[in-house]
Write a protein that holds these residues in place. Structure first.
Motif, PDB file in Angstrom:
ATOM      1  N   VAL A  45       0.669  -1.264  -0.113  1.00  0.00           N
ATOM      2  CA  VAL A  45       0.013   0.091   0.019  1.00  0.00           C
ATOM      3  C   VAL A  45       0.804   1.324  -0.034  1.00  0.00           C
ATOM      4  CG1 VAL A  45      -1.737   1.282   1.332  1.00  0.00           C
ATOM      5  CG2 VAL A  45      -1.996  -1.340   1.266  1.00  0.00           C
ATOM      6  N   THR A  46       1.819   1.042   0.847  1.00  0.00           N
ATOM      7  CA  THR A  46       2.567   2.462   0.920  1.00  0.00           C
ATOM      8  C   THR A  46       3.473   2.525  -0.395  1.00  0.00           C
ATOM      9  OG1 THR A  46       3.464   1.771   3.062  1.00  0.00           O
ATOM     10  CG2 THR A  46       4.759   3.314   2.238  1.00  0.00           C
ATOM     11  N   GLY A  47       3.921   1.651  -1.064  1.00  0.00           N
ATOM     12  CA  GLY A  47       4.732   1.820  -2.324  1.00  0.00           C
ATOM     13  C   GLY A  47       3.572   2.174  -3.414  1.00  0.00           C
ATOM     14  N   LEU A  48       2.302   1.976  -3.385  1.00  0.00           N
ATOM     15  CA  LEU A  48       1.292   2.263  -4.269  1.00  0.00           C
ATOM     16  C   LEU A  48       1.014   3.910  -3.908  1.00  0.00           C
ATOM     17  CD1 LEU A  48      -0.938  -0.394  -4.686  1.00  0.00           C
ATOM     18  CD2 LEU A  48       0.792   0.345  -6.330  1.00  0.00           C
ATOM     19  N   ILE A  49       1.106   3.987  -2.605  1.00  0.00           N
ATOM     20  CA  ILE A  49       0.927   5.586  -2.334  1.00  0.00           C
ATOM     21  C   ILE A  49       2.016   6.411  -2.992  1.00  0.00           C
ATOM     22  CG2 ILE A  49       0.886   7.177  -0.462  1.00  0.00           C
ATOM     23  CD1 ILE A  49      -0.412   4.788   1.302  1.00  0.00           C
ATOM     24  N   PHE A  50       3.189   6.037  -2.639  1.00  0.00           N
ATOM     25  CA  PHE A  50       4.408   6.866  -3.218  1.00  0.00           C
ATOM     26  C   PHE A  50       4.505   6.904  -4.647  1.00  0.00           C
ATOM     27  CE2 PHE A  50       5.587   7.073   1.251  1.00  0.00           C
ATOM     28  CZ  PHE A  50       6.163   8.277   1.281  1.00  0.00           C
ATOM     29  N   ARG A  51       3.995   5.748  -5.399  1.00  0.00           N
ATOM     30  CA  ARG A  51       4.016   5.763  -6.859  1.00  0.00           C
ATOM     31  C   ARG A  51       2.992   6.921  -7.230  1.00  0.00           C
ATOM     32  NH1 ARG A  51       6.256   2.627 -10.298  1.00  0.00           N
ATOM     33  NH2 ARG A  51       5.040   3.004 -11.822  1.00  0.00           N
ATOM     34  N   TRP A  52       2.049   6.985  -6.642  1.00  0.00           N
ATOM     35  CA  TRP A  52       0.988   7.841  -6.997  1.00  0.00           C
ATOM     36  C   TRP A  52       1.530   9.297  -6.792  1.00  0.00           C
ATOM     37  CZ3 TRP A  52      -1.881  10.767  -3.164  1.00  0.00           C
ATOM     38  CH2 TRP A  52      -3.060  11.613  -3.675  1.00  0.00           C
ATOM     39  N   LEU A  53       1.873   9.694  -5.701  1.00  0.00           N
ATOM     40  CA  LEU A  53       2.531  10.706  -5.226  1.00  0.00           C
ATOM     41  C   LEU A  53       3.651  11.378  -6.250  1.00  0.00           C
ATOM     42  CD1 LEU A  53       3.376  10.631  -1.382  1.00  0.00           C
ATOM     43  CD2 LEU A  53       1.801  12.317  -2.526  1.00  0.00           C
ATOM     44  N   TYR A  54       4.273  10.270  -6.565  1.00  0.00           N
ATOM     45  CA  TYR A  54       5.468  10.840  -7.395  1.00  0.00           C
ATOM     46  C   TYR A  54       5.222  10.936  -8.802  1.00  0.00           C
ATOM     47  CZ  TYR A  54       8.721   9.819  -3.595  1.00  0.00           C
ATOM     48  OH  TYR A  54       9.411   9.776  -2.445  1.00  0.00           O
ATOM     49  N   ASN A  55       3.951  10.339  -9.366  1.00  0.00           N
ATOM     50  CA  ASN A  55       3.855  10.294 -10.786  1.00  0.00           C
ATOM     51  C   ASN A  55       3.544  11.620 -11.431  1.00  0.00           C
ATOM     52  OD1 ASN A  55       1.725  10.230 -13.165  1.00  0.00           O
ATOM     53  ND2 ASN A  55       2.259   8.100 -12.838  1.00  0.00           N
ATOM     54  N   ASP A  56       4.074  11.689 -12.538  1.00  0.00           N
ATOM     55  CA  ASP A  56       4.352  12.826 -13.198  1.00  0.00           C
ATOM     56  C   ASP A  56       3.216  13.616 -13.978  1.00  0.00           C
ATOM     57  OD1 ASP A  56       4.982  10.741 -14.805  1.00  0.00           O
ATOM     58  OD2 ASP A  56       5.863  11.978 -16.401  1.00  0.00           O
ATOM     59  N   PHE A  57       2.223  12.524 -14.147  1.00  0.00           N
ATOM     60  CA  PHE A  57       0.772  13.070 -14.923  1.00  0.00           C
ATOM     61  C   PHE A  57      -0.040  13.421 -13.738  1.00  0.00           C
ATOM     62  CE2 PHE A  57       2.320  10.917 -18.853  1.00  0.00           C
ATOM     63  CZ  PHE A  57       2.309  11.827 -19.455  1.00  0.00           C
ATOM     64  N   GLY A 114       0.227  12.521 -10.249  1.00  0.00           N
ATOM     65  CA  GLY A 114       0.808  12.843  -8.886  1.00  0.00           C
ATOM     66  C   GLY A 114       0.493  13.922  -8.066  1.00  0.00           C
ATOM     67  N   TYR A 115       0.276  13.777  -6.862  1.00  0.00           N
ATOM     68  CA  TYR A 115      -0.194  14.937  -5.911  1.00  0.00           C
ATOM     69  C   TYR A 115       1.010  15.668  -5.921  1.00  0.00           C
ATOM     70  CZ  TYR A 115      -1.816  17.051  -1.808  1.00  0.00           C
ATOM     71  OH  TYR A 115      -2.136  18.035  -0.760  1.00  0.00           O
ATOM     72  N   LEU A 116       2.399  15.362  -5.689  1.00  0.00           N
ATOM     73  CA  LEU A 116       3.329  16.092  -5.431  1.00  0.00           C
ATOM     74  C   LEU A 116       3.666  16.969  -6.752  1.00  0.00           C
ATOM     75  CD1 LEU A 116       5.289  16.404  -3.193  1.00  0.00           C
ATOM     76  CD2 LEU A 116       6.866  14.748  -4.150  1.00  0.00           C
ATOM     77  N   ASN A 117       3.720  16.464  -7.727  1.00  0.00           N
ATOM     78  CA  ASN A 117       3.709  17.458  -8.970  1.00  0.00           C
ATOM     79  C   ASN A 117       2.622  18.516  -9.072  1.00  0.00           C
ATOM     80  OD1 ASN A 117       6.471  17.119 -10.397  1.00  0.00           O
ATOM     81  ND2 ASN A 117       5.596  14.872 -10.711  1.00  0.00           N
ATOM     82  N   CYS A 118       1.479  17.857  -8.823  1.00  0.00           N
ATOM     83  CA  CYS A 118       0.160  18.712  -9.029  1.00  0.00           C
ATOM     84  C   CYS A 118       0.512  20.116  -8.152  1.00  0.00           C
ATOM     85  CB  CYS A 118      -0.710  17.987  -8.718  1.00  0.00           C
ATOM     86  SG  CYS A 118      -1.615  17.106  -9.981  1.00  0.00           S
ATOM     87  N   LEU A 119       0.911  19.676  -6.903  1.00  0.00           N
ATOM     88  CA  LEU A 119       1.239  20.756  -5.965  1.00  0.00           C
ATOM     89  C   LEU A 119       2.357  21.686  -6.102  1.00  0.00           C
ATOM     90  CD1 LEU A 119       0.124  21.301  -2.848  1.00  0.00           C
ATOM     91  CD2 LEU A 119       2.383  20.316  -2.002  1.00  0.00           C
ATOM     92  N   LEU A 120       3.532  21.275  -6.517  1.00  0.00           N
ATOM     93  CA  LEU A 120       4.461  21.933  -7.038  1.00  0.00           C
ATOM     94  C   LEU A 120       4.152  23.012  -8.108  1.00  0.00           C
ATOM     95  CD1 LEU A 120       7.430  19.406  -6.443  1.00  0.00           C
ATOM     96  CD2 LEU A 120       7.058  21.193  -5.005  1.00  0.00           C
ATOM     97  N   LEU A 121       3.306  22.194  -9.024  1.00  0.00           N
ATOM     98  CA  LEU A 121       3.246  23.139 -10.424  1.00  0.00           C
ATOM     99  C   LEU A 121       2.116  24.058  -9.959  1.00  0.00           C
ATOM    100  CD1 LEU A 121       2.748  20.072 -13.090  1.00  0.00           C
ATOM    101  CD2 LEU A 121       4.309  22.160 -13.080  1.00  0.00           C
ATOM    102  N   GLY A 122       1.156  23.660  -9.160  1.00  0.00           N
ATOM    103  CA  GLY A 122       0.184  24.689  -8.796  1.00  0.00           C
ATOM    104  C   GLY A 122       0.647  25.990  -7.865  1.00  0.00           C
TER     105      GLY A 122
END
Lengths: 298, 436
Positions: free
Chosen positions: A122-134, A136-144
């Motif tokens: 579950v952790t792995g999938l959470i982080f894969r989602w967080l890091y995804n470039d399309f 991913g939450y993290l990229n969305c946040l940084l772009l936002g």
């Protein structure tokens, strides 16, 4: 005297009886496969072919000339030291904070333990989602917030790959260290603090002369356990990267999996896995010897 | 203390007696009827529908055959291979199982599974199957599997994105692929989703391109031919799509199975090769967008035909099966035309039965049409039918075919050097495997 003998029989047998199921299970699911893996490491066994030959140290000799093996070995050492070090640093810091009395401490305690409780998949999938470039939450946040102009390839870009995987691992592993330190902190006799305060010790002096010496044994156990745990890490690294592009974060554990299961080279893969075992065996022996010595000293 | 010891001993003794009683009772129940153990890896596009399908037909079979029970265990494709090998080595195998040639044929070669020519004869003979599929299960004149399904990679595309770029049809040739991919690449939308890391998907797409370029892994004499000019053409084409034409998202280097489907569903790539079986799931995955998603055969390469990785699967019976006859009966039952049609629509596969492969009930789906077009012709990768060649299973598992792609994309090697390296690696594996 007769009565004494009967009492002794019962007392002698009971612990063995209770221990027997656990020992049988350990032999069945750990010792037997382990011995088998070490044995396979001395053969040219492949997964699909039943016939195989004894090749002695052939697989180990071949590994010595395998650049992928040495790369994975280096990666495993660096990974164990960096991730283990960060786990210790963060775990210790959090334990110190949670050892103080403040409102909602219990809530924070529970929340901080959550990453350790969540299954690695579950952790792995959470982080894969967080890091995804399309998406991913993290990229969305940084772009936002306009911190970046284009998505960061966390699991591709050589600059971000290692930190991304290490952060995910630390997020999962540090709560265990924190728990150990918290247990250690609570075992320090409060009278020592009172006495030191009465002698005029400040908070820094309390920390360096009471807390740290009191945690010496916990520190030692944690350091060794972290090196052991991180050296054999597999789940999260595999789920996140499977060794990364070009094997940039290939560890011994993922390499063993690549060889033994994906590549079906049971013998060769077992040799890699056995080397992990030998390294961990040495570290575990050190751990056992030193802890036994410490117990005797006490 | 004595009482404590006695209590402990009594407790342990009772536990052991209870365990054995339970084991005895459970085995007594199981042995009351013929239990056919069936180990099965689900295709998993629509897991719910698949489970319902099997439950319904197992129930019907058991009703027709009183005293026979099918004990089906579901295994992941990721580990059925390991589990089967372990079962064979321990001697405790299921009666029947389901897999594809690279797993089945090495077992056949070693005598672990039995020929099924009698079952095939009962179904109407080998000619009722598509030759290129059933032939993959033939060794020394004997057939070791009853084909049940055939899957392959097709081109999945976004109709809306292609239309916006001025195209009404998906690309039919490699040149058109580059053209359409360039035209649809804009901002954060890329023309083509292509796996670039060391994954199964990368090797599958590259193997298809090798075939479309006129290449293969082995030459006619069974020698490694990975460094052929045709395979080099395929590798250059594959890697140029990313490095030169820049129509592939950079993040594709870290893509794992399933990522391309999510990304095309989100409209962030215009086209991507993917397993046609996804067609069964696309409506469920993307309820708002599924009408914009189409499927077509993969583009034609320099050889004049396209190339797709093909995975034919089917039933086989273990040599040490306890109930081979009952297992065979079940396989025959599941091979009935009506069940086959239903199965193909649910599992996302083309029927290996000639009579069903082009059935209108199935070809009404565009994902099925695209797959059937490829399946019926001879555009396999050309090497799966050599699954009994020592070492090929290692090559498949070690992603040897994905290595040159990764070496060019991530490790900076030239296509020539990368392909030569992969060739040498493959030769090394084959030589070692041949010595066993």
């Amino acid at each position: 005297m007769v009565c004494e003998t009967k009492r002794s029989w019962g007392a002698i047998l009971a612990p063995y009886g209770f221990l027997a199921p656990a020992v049988i299970i350990v032999f069945g699911v750990l010792i037997y496969p382990l011995v088998y893996a070490v044995y396979f490491s001395l053969t040219d066994k492949t997964m699909l072919v039943s016939a195989y030959h004894f090749v002695g140290l052939g697989n180990y000799i071949e590994l010595m000339g395998d650049s992928k093996f040495w790369q994975a070995f280096r990666h495993s050492i660096v990974f164990a030291l960096v991730t283990g070090g960060l786990n210790l640093f963060l775990g210790f810091g959090m334990a110190l904070v949670l050892n103080r009395r403040f409102r909602f401490r219990g809530v924070f305690h529970t929340v901080l333990l959550l990453p350790w409780v969540i299954p690695p998949i579950v952790t792995g999938l959470i982080f894969r989602w967080l890091y995804n470039d399309f998406y991913g939450y993290l990229n969305c946040l940084l772009l936002g917030v306009h911190l970046i102009e284009k998505p960061i390839l966390f699991l591709v870009d050589a600059h971000y790959l290692w930190p991304s995987v290490i952060i995910a691992n630390v997020w999962v592993e540090y709560p265990f260290v924190m728990l150990m330190f918290m247990a250690g902190l609570q075992s320090i006799d409060p009278d020592l603090y009172r006495a030191a305060k009465a002698d005029g010790a400040g908070s820094m002096q309390l920390f360096f002369h009471v807390t740290l010496p009191g945690l010496q044994r916990v520190f030692f156990v944690n350091v060794l356990l972290q090196i052991i745990f991180m050296f054999k890490t597999f789940n999260l690294v595999w789920i996140l990267t499977q060794g990364g592009p070009g094997g940039r974060i290939e560890l011994l554990s993922t390499l063993a999996f690549h060889y033994a299961f994906e590549g079906t080279q049971t013998g060769y893969g077992s040799a890699v896995a056995s080397i992990i075992f030998y390294v961990l065996l040495i570290l575990s022996c050190i751990y056992v010897v030193i802890t036994t010595r410490k117990i005797k000293e006490r | 203390m004595a009482r404590q010891g006695k209590t402990s001993a009594l407790f342990i003794l009772s536990t052991i007696v209870l365990m054995w009683t339970m084991i005895f009772c459970s085995t007594s129940v199981v042995h009351a009827e013929t239990v056919v153990n069936f180990s099965y890896p689900p295709f998993g596009y629509s897991a719910g529908a698949e489970k319902t399908f099997w439950a319904k037909h197992i129930k019907a079979f058991e009703k027709m055959n009183p005293g026979v029970k099918i004990n089906m265990t579901w295994e992941s494709w990721n580990n059925i291979f390991q589990k089967t090998t372990a079962a064979v080595e321990s001697g405790r195998v299921p009666d029947i199982s389901y897999n594809s040639p690279p797993q089945i044929m090495p077992l056949a070669k070693q005598g672990h599974i039995r020929p099924v020519d009698d079952l095939i004869a009962g179904l109407g003979g080998a000619t009722i199957f598509q030759e290129n599929l059933v032939n993959q299960f033939v060794l020394n004149g004997k057939t070791y599997c009853v084909p049940n399904a055939d899957a392959n990679l097709v081109m999945c595309y976004r109709k809306d994105l292609l239309k916006a770029a001025g195209y009404t049809q998906p690309p039919r040739t490699w040149d058109e692929l580059v053209e359409v991919a360039k035209a649809t690449t804009s901002g954060r939308v890329y023309g083509l989703g292509l796996y670039l890391g060391k994954t199964y998907d990368t090797r599958q797409v590259y193997a298809g391109m090798m075939w479309a370029a006129g290449g293969a892994m082995l030459d006619g004499n069974g020698n490694v031919a990975l460094n052929s000019p045709e395979n080099l053409t395929a590798l250059k084409f594959y890697t140029d799509l990313y490095l030169k034409h820049k129509v592939v998202p950079p993040g594709a280097v870290a893509w794992k199975y399933g990522d391309s489907a999510n990304i095309i569903g989100a409209g962030q790539v215009a086209m991507t090769p993917m397993w046609g079986g996804y067609g069964t799931l696309i409506e469920e995955m993307f309820p708002d967008n599924y009408k914009n998603i189409g499927f077509a055969a993969l583009p034609v390469g320099p050889s004049g035909h396209s190339g797709s990785w093909s995975g034919v699967g089917g039933f086989y019976i273990f040599a040490k099966a306890k109930h081979p006859e009952a297992g065979g009966k079940f396989i025959t039952f599941m091979s009935q035309p009506a069940i086959q049609k239903e199965w193909c629509a649910i599992s996302g596969n083309v029927s290996p039965f000639k009579a069903i492969a082009q059935d209108p009930d199935l070809t009404r789906f565009d994902w099925y049409r695209a797959m059937a077009k490829q399946s019926a012709s001879a555009i396999q990768t050309g090497w799966l039918n050599s699954a009994a060649v020592p070492g090929l299973e290692i090559i498949g598992g070690q992603h040897v075919l994905a290595e040159p792609v990764e070496d060019v994309i991530s490790n900076g090697l030239t296509p020539e050097a990368a392909l030569e390296k992969a060739h040498d690696h493959m030769v090394d594996i084959m030589e070692k495997a041949g010595r066993q």
